[in-house]
Motif scaffolding. Structure first.
Motif, PDB file in Angstrom:
ATOM      1  N   ILE A 196       0.844  -1.204   0.000  1.00  0.00           N
ATOM      2  CA  ILE A 196       0.000   0.000   0.000  1.00  0.00           C
ATOM      3  C   ILE A 196       0.876   1.250   0.000  1.00  0.00           C
ATOM      4  O   ILE A 196       0.621   2.212  -0.745  1.00  0.00           O
ATOM      5  CB  ILE A 196      -0.937   0.013   1.221  1.00  0.00           C
ATOM      6  N   ARG A 197       1.933   1.251   0.802  1.00  0.00           N
ATOM      7  CA  ARG A 197       2.836   2.418   0.837  1.00  0.00           C
ATOM      8  C   ARG A 197       3.497   2.635  -0.518  1.00  0.00           C
ATOM      9  O   ARG A 197       3.604   3.769  -0.995  1.00  0.00           O
ATOM     10  CB  ARG A 197       3.904   2.223   1.924  1.00  0.00           C
ATOM     11  N   ALA A 198       3.956   1.542  -1.123  1.00  0.00           N
ATOM     12  CA  ALA A 198       4.616   1.666  -2.424  1.00  0.00           C
ATOM     13  C   ALA A 198       3.657   2.231  -3.468  1.00  0.00           C
ATOM     14  O   ALA A 198       4.036   3.088  -4.287  1.00  0.00           O
ATOM     15  CB  ALA A 198       5.152   0.302  -2.867  1.00  0.00           C
ATOM     16  N   PHE A 199       2.418   1.770  -3.441  1.00  0.00           N
ATOM     17  CA  PHE A 199       1.429   2.287  -4.399  1.00  0.00           C
ATOM     18  C   PHE A 199       1.160   3.771  -4.171  1.00  0.00           C
ATOM     19  O   PHE A 199       1.146   4.562  -5.123  1.00  0.00           O
ATOM     20  CB  PHE A 199       0.126   1.510  -4.264  1.00  0.00           C
ATOM     21  N   LEU A 200       0.937   4.163  -2.925  1.00  0.00           N
ATOM     22  CA  LEU A 200       0.631   5.563  -2.636  1.00  0.00           C
ATOM     23  C   LEU A 200       1.789   6.478  -3.027  1.00  0.00           C
ATOM     24  O   LEU A 200       1.569   7.563  -3.592  1.00  0.00           O
ATOM     25  CB  LEU A 200       0.315   5.729  -1.145  1.00  0.00           C
ATOM     26  N   ARG A 201       3.008   6.041  -2.755  1.00  0.00           N
ATOM     27  CA  ARG A 201       4.177   6.848  -3.120  1.00  0.00           C
ATOM     28  C   ARG A 201       4.272   6.999  -4.638  1.00  0.00           C
ATOM     29  O   ARG A 201       4.474   8.106  -5.160  1.00  0.00           O
ATOM     30  CB  ARG A 201       5.443   6.198  -2.564  1.00  0.00           C
ATOM     31  N   ASP A 202       4.074   5.899  -5.362  1.00  0.00           N
ATOM     32  CA  ASP A 202       4.168   5.930  -6.816  1.00  0.00           C
ATOM     33  C   ASP A 202       3.029   6.754  -7.420  1.00  0.00           C
ATOM     34  O   ASP A 202       3.243   7.575  -8.321  1.00  0.00           O
ATOM     35  CB  ASP A 202       4.132   4.494  -7.354  1.00  0.00           C
ATOM     36  N   TYR A 203       1.820   6.546  -6.920  1.00  0.00           N
ATOM     37  CA  TYR A 203       0.662   7.261  -7.457  1.00  0.00           C
ATOM     38  C   TYR A 203       0.794   8.764  -7.224  1.00  0.00           C
ATOM     39  O   TYR A 203       0.510   9.569  -8.123  1.00  0.00           O
ATOM     40  CB  TYR A 203      -0.615   6.745  -6.794  1.00  0.00           C
ATOM     41  N   GLN A 204       1.221   9.151  -6.029  1.00  0.00           N
ATOM     42  CA  GLN A 204       1.364  10.574  -5.719  1.00  0.00           C
ATOM     43  C   GLN A 204       2.418  11.236  -6.597  1.00  0.00           C
ATOM     44  O   GLN A 204       2.250  12.358  -7.060  1.00  0.00           O
ATOM     45  CB  GLN A 204       1.691  10.760  -4.232  1.00  0.00           C
ATOM     46  N   GLN A 205       3.515  10.532  -6.843  1.00  0.00           N
ATOM     47  CA  GLN A 205       4.571  11.083  -7.683  1.00  0.00           C
ATOM     48  C   GLN A 205       4.124  11.203  -9.143  1.00  0.00           C
ATOM     49  O   GLN A 205       4.475  12.163  -9.828  1.00  0.00           O
ATOM     50  CB  GLN A 205       5.823  10.209  -7.577  1.00  0.00           C
ATOM     51  N   ARG A 206       3.337  10.246  -9.601  1.00  0.00           N
ATOM     52  CA  ARG A 206       2.864  10.284 -10.993  1.00  0.00           C
ATOM     53  C   ARG A 206       1.820  11.373 -11.216  1.00  0.00           C
ATOM     54  O   ARG A 206       1.857  12.090 -12.215  1.00  0.00           O
ATOM     55  CB  ARG A 206       2.235   8.935 -11.370  1.00  0.00           C
ATOM     56  N   ARG A 207       0.866  11.482 -10.287  1.00  0.00           N
ATOM     57  CA  ARG A 207      -0.287  12.347 -10.493  1.00  0.00           C
ATOM     58  C   ARG A 207      -0.162  13.705  -9.827  1.00  0.00           C
ATOM     59  O   ARG A 207      -0.930  14.612 -10.147  1.00  0.00           O
ATOM     60  CB  ARG A 207      -1.548  11.650  -9.971  1.00  0.00           C
ATOM     61  N   GLY A 208       0.742  13.852  -8.855  1.00  0.00           N
ATOM     62  CA  GLY A 208       0.878  15.126  -8.154  1.00  0.00           C
ATOM     63  C   GLY A 208      -0.322  15.465  -7.292  1.00  0.00           C
ATOM     64  O   GLY A 208      -0.598  16.643  -7.006  1.00  0.00           O
ATOM     65  N   VAL A 209      -1.074  14.450  -6.867  1.00  0.00           N
ATOM     66  CA  VAL A 209      -2.256  14.668  -6.049  1.00  0.00           C
ATOM     67  C   VAL A 209      -1.845  15.101  -4.645  1.00  0.00           C
ATOM     68  O   VAL A 209      -0.795  14.699  -4.133  1.00  0.00           O
ATOM     69  CB  VAL A 209      -3.110  13.376  -6.006  1.00  0.00           C
ATOM     70  N   THR A 210      -2.653  15.927  -4.018  1.00  0.00           N
ATOM     71  CA  THR A 210      -2.425  16.353  -2.635  1.00  0.00           C
ATOM     72  C   THR A 210      -2.997  15.289  -1.708  1.00  0.00           C
ATOM     73  O   THR A 210      -4.170  14.910  -1.845  1.00  0.00           O
ATOM     74  CB  THR A 210      -3.107  17.696  -2.354  1.00  0.00           C
ATOM     75  N   ILE A 211      -2.184  14.794  -0.775  1.00  0.00           N
ATOM     76  CA  ILE A 211      -2.623  13.716   0.113  1.00  0.00           C
ATOM     77  C   ILE A 211      -2.418  14.122   1.568  1.00  0.00           C
ATOM     78  O   ILE A 211      -1.349  14.612   1.944  1.00  0.00           O
ATOM     79  CB  ILE A 211      -1.862  12.407  -0.173  1.00  0.00           C
ATOM     80  N   VAL A 212      -3.449  13.902   2.378  1.00  0.00           N
ATOM     81  CA  VAL A 212      -3.360  14.079   3.826  1.00  0.00           C
ATOM     82  C   VAL A 212      -3.599  12.715   4.450  1.00  0.00           C
ATOM     83  O   VAL A 212      -4.643  12.090   4.228  1.00  0.00           O
ATOM     84  CB  VAL A 212      -4.384  15.099   4.343  1.00  0.00           C
TER      85      VAL A 212
END
Length: 338
Positions: A196-212
């Motif tokens: 789950i951590r690996a996915f969130l890190r990759d997804y955030q870097q690809r999409r530039g989404v703001t995550i809290v």
């Protein structure tokens, strides 16, 4: 740059009914009720820029989840202001609902007895997603999370980690610009947490989404977030980097030394808290301000073969702060009877 999230003086109070024990007391409570006033969030201010990955830390009852619910429009504040992507969350505008997503690790938004693919189709219609766009997004997310082969399997037959992956897919189908995550790895095994951590890190870097993100697992925070907001008793007590937590809340250093075999624990007494002594090695916990004097005494007392001074583990610092917050949890946080 326009802020993705902007909070000014946000507060949220609850009036909680105190149900008495026993039949007679319950009957009496029908005529004279006692309530407890709880201040869950107490005038917080915060600005998050687009593309940030921010962690909320704090003990249970600190106000983290309440803050996420306010920002997602689930709750209406008692006072204060907040804007997410320019929207006031508790107005619950459809335009805003299409731009954010909320995932709660202890809540399930998927139909239990149906395959996840059926729930995804429902989300497609809720958000009016074009079929081609929906299928491309669904397939990309399923491939990233390695669950393509599980899309047609009933949700109740999936493991906890697999269900959380499906929850993330459901939340991201409409490509939100802001993602709120409340304990997304709670209860998962080590492998599932890592995935789950690996996915969130990759997804955030690809999409530039703001995550809290809120999490009690420091490894989640250390792996994903550069900025940490610590909450205690409904207030923000720290906002900065992980390294800054050590400086702010870590009042001690750990001295590890490899000493002459003739040394004994008595020779180390008075220098600090002796964490371990397995000749010829010892570990001491020493107040930051006392480190220079202690090192001088150690070096003068006998032969030192090796020596190091380190900060305690981040998990230890945060756990100690959590414990202090709970022990100092006075009436202002617990609330008063009315």
């Amino acid at each position: 740059m326009t802020a993705a999230i902007e909070i000014k003086g946000l507060t949220k109070s609850f009036r909680v009914y105190q149900k008495p024990e026993g039949l007679l007391a319950s009957v009496a409570g029908l005529f004279r009720r006692r309530y407890r006033h709880v201040e869950a969030v107490r005038g917080i201010n915060l600005t998050v820029t687009p593309g940030e990955f921010v962690a909320f830390l704090g003990p249970n009852g600190a106000g983290k989840t309440t803050t996420l619910k306010l920002l997602s429009g689930v709750l209406t504040p008692t006072s204060g202001e907040a804007r997410v992507l320019g929207h006031v969350p508790w107005r619950r505008e459809n335009r805003y609902r299409r731009r954010f997503a909320l995932v709660m690790g202890q809540k399930n938004q998927l139909w239990w007895d149906l395959p996840a693919a059926e729930s995804f189709r429902l989300h497609q219609h809720i958000y009016s997603l074009p079929r081609t766009e929906f299928e491309r997004t669904r397939d990309d997310l399923a491939e990233m999370l390695s669950v393509t082969h599980l899309l047609q399997q009933p949700v109740r037959e999936l493991s906890l980690g697999e269900r959380m992956k499906m929850e993330l897919i459901a939340a991201l189908l409409h490509s939100p610009e802001v993602l709120f995550l409340d304990e997304p790895t709670i209860g998962l095994d080590v492998v599932a947490q890592h995935n789950i951590r690996a996915f969130l890190r990759d997804y955030q870097q690809r999409r530039g989404v703001t995550i809290v993100l809120t999490s009690h697992y420091m490894i989640d925070v250390a792996a994903l977030c550069h900025r940490v907001v610590m909450m205690g008793r409904g207030r923000i007590v720290y906002d900065g980097s992980l390294d800054g937590i050590v400086e702010r809340f870590g009042g001690h250093k750990v001295i590890s030394l490899h000493v002459n075999g003739a040394w004994s624990p008595e020779l180390l007494s008075g220098l600090g808290e002796l964490l371990s002594f397995e000749p010829p090695r010892a570990r001491l916990r020493v107040a930051r301000g006392d480190v220079p004097a202690v090192l001088q005494r150690i070096l003068a007392a006998g032969q030192v073969l090796d020596l190091s001074v380190e900060d305690p583990p981040l998990e230890e610092i945060v756990a100690a702060w959590f414990a202090a917050e709970r022990s100092d949890d006075g009436p202002s946080r617990r609330g008063e009877e009315v």
